[in-house]
Design a protein around this motif. Structure first.
Motif, PDB file in Angstrom:
ATOM      1  N   ILE A 160      12.258  -1.391  -0.358  1.00 21.46           N
ATOM      2  CA  ILE A 160      13.056  -0.175  -0.511  1.00 21.46           C
ATOM      3  C   ILE A 160      13.743  -0.177  -1.875  1.00 21.46           C
ATOM      4  CG2 ILE A 160      15.138   1.011   0.332  1.00 21.46           C
ATOM      5  CD1 ILE A 160      14.043   0.636   3.158  1.00 21.46           C
ATOM      6  N   LYS A 161      14.222  -1.341  -2.306  1.00 17.77           N
ATOM      7  CA  LYS A 161      14.818  -1.452  -3.649  1.00 17.77           C
ATOM      8  C   LYS A 161      13.774  -1.130  -4.712  1.00 17.77           C
ATOM      9  CE  LYS A 161      18.460  -4.728  -2.559  1.00 17.77           C
ATOM     10  NZ  LYS A 161      18.839  -6.141  -2.533  1.00 17.77           N
ATOM     11  N   GLU A 162      12.540  -1.588  -4.493  1.00 20.55           N
ATOM     12  CA  GLU A 162      11.449  -1.293  -5.432  1.00 20.55           C
ATOM     13  C   GLU A 162      11.213   0.216  -5.521  1.00 20.55           C
ATOM     14  OE1 GLU A 162       6.763  -2.552  -5.974  1.00 20.55           O
ATOM     15  OE2 GLU A 162       8.047  -3.811  -4.704  1.00 20.55           O
ATOM     16  N   LEU A 163      11.223   0.890  -4.366  1.00 19.56           N
ATOM     17  CA  LEU A 163      11.084   2.351  -4.353  1.00 19.56           C
ATOM     18  C   LEU A 163      12.203   3.018  -5.153  1.00 19.56           C
ATOM     19  CD1 LEU A 163      10.173   3.434  -0.688  1.00 19.56           C
ATOM     20  CD2 LEU A 163       8.754   3.618  -2.713  1.00 19.56           C
ATOM     21  N   GLU A 170      12.579   9.511   0.132  1.00 16.63           N
ATOM     22  CA  GLU A 170      13.087   9.311   1.489  1.00 16.63           C
ATOM     23  C   GLU A 170      11.929   9.217   2.489  1.00 16.63           C
ATOM     24  OE1 GLU A 170      15.657   8.106   4.045  1.00 16.63           O
ATOM     25  OE2 GLU A 170      16.250   8.522   1.971  1.00 16.63           O
ATOM     26  N   GLU A 171      10.904  10.042   2.293  1.00 13.13           N
ATOM     27  CA  GLU A 171       9.709   9.978   3.151  1.00 13.13           C
ATOM     28  C   GLU A 171       9.107   8.580   3.135  1.00 13.13           C
ATOM     29  OE1 GLU A 171       6.319  12.632   2.430  1.00 13.13           O
ATOM     30  OE2 GLU A 171       7.793  14.234   2.122  1.00 13.13           O
ATOM     31  N   TYR A 172       8.999   8.012   1.935  1.00 12.63           N
ATOM     32  CA  TYR A 172       8.363   6.707   1.794  1.00 12.63           C
ATOM     33  C   TYR A 172       9.267   5.574   2.267  1.00 12.63           C
ATOM     34  CZ  TYR A 172       4.078   8.515  -0.085  1.00 12.63           C
ATOM     35  OH  TYR A 172       2.874   9.152  -0.209  1.00 12.63           O
ATOM     36  N   LYS A 173      10.573   5.747   2.182  1.00  9.40           N
ATOM     37  CA  LYS A 173      11.490   4.756   2.752  1.00  9.40           C
ATOM     38  C   LYS A 173      11.291   4.709   4.267  1.00  9.40           C
ATOM     39  CE  LYS A 173      15.347   5.107  -0.515  1.00  9.40           C
ATOM     40  NZ  LYS A 173      16.751   5.577  -0.641  1.00  9.40           N
ATOM     41  N   GLU A 223       0.833  -1.204   0.000  1.00  7.96           N
ATOM     42  CA  GLU A 223       0.000   0.000   0.000  1.00  7.96           C
ATOM     43  C   GLU A 223       0.872   1.261   0.000  1.00  7.96           C
ATOM     44  OE1 GLU A 223      -3.129   1.836   3.108  1.00  7.96           O
ATOM     45  OE2 GLU A 223      -3.466  -0.290   2.618  1.00  7.96           O
ATOM     46  N   ILE A 224       1.961   1.234   0.741  1.00  8.05           N
ATOM     47  CA  ILE A 224       2.888   2.371   0.779  1.00  8.05           C
ATOM     48  C   ILE A 224       3.491   2.592  -0.607  1.00  8.05           C
ATOM     49  CG2 ILE A 224       5.137   3.138   1.684  1.00  8.05           C
ATOM     50  CD1 ILE A 224       4.305   1.747   4.367  1.00  8.05           C
ATOM     51  N   ILE A 225       3.893   1.511  -1.271  1.00  5.57           N
ATOM     52  CA  ILE A 225       4.468   1.607  -2.627  1.00  5.57           C
ATOM     53  C   ILE A 225       3.433   2.196  -3.585  1.00  5.57           C
ATOM     54  CG2 ILE A 225       5.328   0.273  -4.598  1.00  5.57           C
ATOM     55  CD1 ILE A 225       7.418   0.006  -2.603  1.00  5.57           C
ATOM     56  N   LEU A 226       2.196   1.746  -3.477  1.00  5.36           N
ATOM     57  CA  LEU A 226       1.127   2.249  -4.351  1.00  5.36           C
ATOM     58  C   LEU A 226       0.895   3.745  -4.125  1.00  5.36           C
ATOM     59  CD1 LEU A 226      -0.870   1.233  -6.464  1.00  5.36           C
ATOM     60  CD2 LEU A 226      -2.499   0.853  -4.631  1.00  5.36           C
ATOM     61  N   ARG A 227       0.867   4.173  -2.866  1.00  9.91           N
ATOM     62  CA  ARG A 227       0.703   5.606  -2.573  1.00  9.91           C
ATOM     63  C   ARG A 227       1.871   6.408  -3.117  1.00  9.91           C
ATOM     64  NH1 ARG A 227      -1.055   4.236   2.949  1.00  9.91           N
ATOM     65  NH2 ARG A 227       0.935   5.046   3.640  1.00  9.91           N
ATOM     66  N   TYR A 228       3.074   5.847  -3.024  1.00  9.42           N
ATOM     67  CA  TYR A 228       4.274   6.518  -3.555  1.00  9.42           C
ATOM     68  C   TYR A 228       4.144   6.705  -5.066  1.00  9.42           C
ATOM     69  CZ  TYR A 228       9.141   7.194  -4.955  1.00  9.42           C
ATOM     70  OH  TYR A 228      10.294   7.680  -5.514  1.00  9.42           O
ATOM     71  N   LYS A 229       3.739   5.655  -5.753  1.00 12.06           N
ATOM     72  CA  LYS A 229       3.571   5.750  -7.215  1.00 12.06           C
ATOM     73  C   LYS A 229       2.561   6.837  -7.568  1.00 12.06           C
ATOM     74  CE  LYS A 229       4.606   0.965  -8.492  1.00 12.06           C
ATOM     75  NZ  LYS A 229       4.017  -0.301  -8.965  1.00 12.06           N
ATOM     76  N   ASN A 230       1.447   6.857  -6.865  1.00 14.01           N
ATOM     77  CA  ASN A 230       0.421   7.875  -7.127  1.00 14.01           C
ATOM     78  C   ASN A 230       0.958   9.274  -6.855  1.00 14.01           C
ATOM     79  OD1 ASN A 230      -1.524   6.021  -7.921  1.00 14.01           O
ATOM     80  ND2 ASN A 230      -2.356   5.811  -5.872  1.00 14.01           N
ATOM     81  N   GLU A 231       1.720   9.404  -5.802  1.00 14.64           N
ATOM     82  CA  GLU A 231       2.273  10.704  -5.422  1.00 14.64           C
ATOM     83  C   GLU A 231       3.252  11.231  -6.481  1.00 14.64           C
ATOM     84  OE1 GLU A 231       2.633  13.607  -2.203  1.00 14.64           O
ATOM     85  OE2 GLU A 231       1.617  11.695  -1.985  1.00 14.64           O
TER      86      GLU A 231
END
Length: 180
Positions: free
Chosen positions: A163-166, A121-124, A14-22
């Motif tokens: 984190i690697k995915e981010l 960095e926020e999402y990490k 879910e965090i990764i998905l929010r990051y992508k949207n952001e």
């Protein structure tokens, strides 16, 4: 233990998905309708999202075309887009609103990359916090030491992979931003 790990996987996804949207909202110089998500328009005595009252499509590589379902909303749409401060040129026409994406200068591109790095960095940190919570929950259920260590190792491996995915997503977006 499996429930905690599955819950952690779901939270991190879910965090990764929010990051992508952001980061999709960071403009790259090419027209992208996603940049208009979250824009609300005052109309009919209330507020509605732009996507509900108009059709948005890419007219050209550097232009979006907003065609309202009701022509009387053109001024309201123009006001809402102006208020959103997207740094786009807005051209009001008889039946639609055209948004023109200016070419990004090298300085602006570098500034956007800097913002992207801050966002990453926020999402990490969010993923690491998720790891911390999962390890805390593992310790609460008082497993045997070897199972607890195995659970912690699994959660750490999951954290590293997310984190690697981010970082991969960030690098792709950065390449897109620096492309002229």
């Amino acid at each position: 233990m499996e429930a905690i790990i599955l819950e952690t996987i779901n939270f991190m996804n879910e965090i990764i998905l929010r990051y992508k949207n952001e980061i999709n909202k960071i403009r790259t110089g090419r027209a992208n309708p996603i940049i208009l998500e979250g824009i609300n328009v005052k109309c009919y005595g209330g507020v509605d999202s732009l996507q509900n009252i108009a059709q948005v499509k890419v007219a050209e590589a550097h232009q979006l075309l907003i065609k309202p379902y009701d022509r009387s909303l053109i001024k309201d749409i123009t006001d809402a887009v102006t208020k959103a401060d997207l740094k786009l040129q807005i051209k009001t026409e008889a039946e639609n609103v055209r948004l023109i994406f200016p070419q990004l200068t090298e300085e602006v591109r570098k500034s956007l990359v800097k913002d992207l790095k801050k966002k990453t960095e926020e999402y990490k940190i969010k993923i690491r916090n998720c790891r911390r919570d999962a390890v805390h929950n593992l310790k609460k259920i008082k497993l045997p030491e070897d199972q607890e260590k195995h659970g912690e190792t699994t959660i750490q491996e999951l954290t590293d992979s997310k984190i690697k995915e981010l970082i991969v997503i960030e690098n792709n977006k950065q390449a897109d931003l620096m492309k002229i």
